[in-house]
Design an enzyme around this catalytic site. Structure first.
Site, PDB file in Angstrom:
ATOM      1  N   GLY A   1      28.957  87.725-125.959  1.00 28.75           N
ATOM      2  CA  GLY A   1      28.934  86.410-126.572  1.00 28.75           C
ATOM      3  C   GLY A   1      29.079  86.467-128.075  1.00 28.75           C
ATOM      4  O   GLY A   1      29.771  85.641-128.691  1.00 28.75           O
TER       5      GLY A   1
ATOM      6  N   CYS B   1      20.419  84.525-114.818  1.00 27.29           N
ATOM      7  CA  CYS B   1      20.144  84.362-116.246  1.00 27.29           C
ATOM      8  C   CYS B   1      18.796  83.708-116.498  1.00 27.29           C
ATOM      9  O   CYS B   1      18.154  83.959-117.525  1.00 27.29           O
ATOM     10  CB  CYS B   1      21.261  83.560-116.909  1.00 27.29           C
ATOM     11  SG  CYS B   1      21.544  81.935-116.174  1.00 27.29           S
TER      12      CYS B   1
ATOM     13  N   GLU C   1      16.895  91.966-122.061  1.00 28.11           N
ATOM     14  CA  GLU C   1      17.172  91.431-120.726  1.00 28.11           C
ATOM     15  C   GLU C   1      17.581  92.564-119.799  1.00 28.11           C
ATOM     16  O   GLU C   1      18.556  93.276-120.062  1.00 28.11           O
ATOM     17  CB  GLU C   1      18.289  90.379-120.810  1.00 28.11           C
ATOM     18  CG  GLU C   1      18.545  89.662-119.501  1.00 28.11           C
ATOM     19  CD  GLU C   1      19.655  88.626-119.611  1.00 28.11           C
ATOM     20  OE1 GLU C   1      19.565  87.591-118.932  1.00 28.11           O
ATOM     21  OE2 GLU C   1      20.617  88.871-120.359  1.00 28.11           O
TER      22      GLU C   1
END
Length: 498
Positions: free
Chosen positions: A235, A286, A387
């Site tokens: 991203g 997510c 994450e």
């Protein structure tokens, strides 16, 4: 099932890659070949962008009426309903998720198209009262232009639908780029778009890895908007690549989501939802509730119950009715999840269960990882900050409401979170204090197409779904019309007359 052939689609024509290269798509469950996919070259991607640009600048679609575009999107939903079982089977084959989950996903996809069709019919010009009877002033909405739509591998069709449906309603043209691991259902959607009557060039499909197939969708000046769902590192690259042309960017970049349990909560329901929230789809979600924040007085009771539940989870294949969750997407991802767990233990986390690749009958050929609970964690640990995108729950303890909020917000991410308490005033107070885009109170996981979805902080920019998800694909234009034109009188005429 027999392997299917997945091809590119550019300007309404299905085609192989320019150099004929294909990628094998293998099931994460047993490594069986489920599809072969054309691997787009730079020339293929350039052709797809050119087709979308021409369709927007010269084609009729952006000038269709709003009703016509909404009718088209409803036809897409009708065809998705017709093919729902075949689409679910293809989604399950690519991802190794259970068929029951894949069927839920397809139902959600259909609901998304229905939602945006309804929303588009309610989109009207907005008058602006300027207090002058001779002035007609209004806000109109127009399509943003050509869009690059880049999807993830965990919910391939669902996440793509969040982009395609509003783009169509808005009148945009686009190039879709699904994950190279899970391209099959996006290709099926491409076929449905053609059957539903989407004009040639409005929708285009390229396949392959990000550096070749995806990167131009961020940097090419012919693209007006890029929408990406995926990891934070990618991203950031997309945002940087889009900056020189100042194109619009919509990013959903995952999360490190806190799940807060107060002592006065319905603990049976809370424990059940904690387990579901982190281990559904083996944590490859997510919005997974990967951080358990539990009040100290109930810590042992809650954590012991979660560990017992985690140890009992049945791993297996997508068609086994006893399976409760499936494999990770790839060997590389399994290796990443294993390292994440090993590093957490080295940092001082206490491994309560799991922590290794799952093996045994029916599992040895797949990329399975045991449901894992890491206890005694703190926000200084990487396992709490990074994450994992795997079936790993970290446990932190709090004593006060203020401490719970501070811990939950101590992350660069801000996608979602959960709060469990019998005191609804406190639950709502905590929900408002959390810097995350979606908060569930005494629940975890449901979403609706009518409600915006997206993150705070480094979980992304922009929103999908809801009215906000449509407005990402629209430009707002102010039109001011004077019905009694007159001289402004600002400057002297200097003797000149009309």
């Amino acid at each position: 099932m027999n392997a299917v052939q997945v091809r590119l689609c550019i300007a309404g024509t299905w085609r192989d890659a320019a150099d004929g290269v294909v990628r094998e798509i293998r099931s994460p469950f047993d490594q069986s070949l489920v599809a072969t996919a054309a691997e787009a070259t730079a020339a293929d991607v350039d052709a797809a962008i050119a087709a979308a640009r021409t369709a927007f600048d010269e084609g009729p679609f952006p000038r269709w009426t709003q009703a016509e575009r909404c009718d088209l999107v409803d036809r897409v939903a009708d065809l998705l309903e017709r093919d729902a079982e075949a689409i679910a089977a293809a989604e399950s084959a690519d991802t190794a998720k259970r068929m029951v989950e894949a069927r839920y996903d397809v139902a959600d996809v259909i609901a998304v198209f229905r939602h945006f069709a309804r929303l588009g019919r309610d989109l009207h010009d907005r008058p602006v009262d300027v207090g002058r009877p001779e002035i007609a002033s209004r806000i109109v909405h127009e399509p943003v232009g050509v869009c690059g739509l880049i999807g993830p591998w965990n919910y391939p069709l669902l996440q793509m639908s969040w982009k395609v449906a509003p783009a169509l309603v808005a009148g945009c043209t686009f190039v879709m780029k699904p994950s190279e691991f899970t391209p099959s259902t996006t290709a099926m959607l491409m076929g449905i778009l053609i059957e539903a009557g989407v004009p040639d060039g409005v929708a285009n499909l390229v396949l392959g890895a990000g550096p070749v197939a995806g990167a131009p969708l961020s940097s090419d000046p012919r693209i007006d908007l890029v929408s990406f769902t995926g990891g934070l590192v990618t991203g950031r690259r997309i945002m940087a690549a889009a900056a020189p042309t100042v194109k619009r960017v919509a990013l959903e970049l995952g999360g490190k989501n806190p799940h807060i349990v107060f002592a006065d909560a319905d603990l049976d329901a809370a424990i059940d939802n904690v387990v579901t929230g982190v281990f559904l789809h083996s944590g490859q979600v997510c919005s997974s509730g990967t951080r358990l924040l539990v009040e100290r007085s109930i810590r042992d009771q809650v954590v012991d119950a979660v560990v017992a539940r985690a140890r009992a989870i049945r791993l297996g294949g997508p068609h086994d009715p006893a399976t409760e969750t499936g494999a990770l997407i790839s060997e590389a991802h399994l290796t990443k999840v294993q390292k994440y767990c090993d590093d957490a233990v080295a940092e001082g986390a206490v491994l309560r269960c799991g922590g290794r690749r799952a093996t045994g009958p029916g599992l040895d050929a797949g990329w399975f990882f045991e449901p894992t609970v890491l206890d005694a964690c703190t926000t200084t640990m990487r396992c709490v900050q990074d994450e994992s995108f795997g079936p790993i729950l970290t446990v932190e303890v709090f004593d006060t409401e203020e401490q719970a909020v501070a811990l939950a917000n101590d992350t660069i991410y801000g996608l979602s979170g959960g709060v469990w308490s019998g005191d609804l005033e406190r639950a709502d107070r905590v929900a408002r204090a959390l810097r995350h885009g979606t908060i569930w109170v005494n629940d975890y996981g449901p979403y609706r197409p009518e409600a915006e979805w997206g993150g705070y902080k480094q979980s992304g920019v922009g929103r999908e779904l809801g009215i906000g998800g449509l407005h990402e694909y629209l430009e707002a234009k102010h039109i001011w019309r004077n019905t009694t034109p007159a001289r402004s009188g600002w400057f002297g005429s200097g003797g000149a007359t009309a």
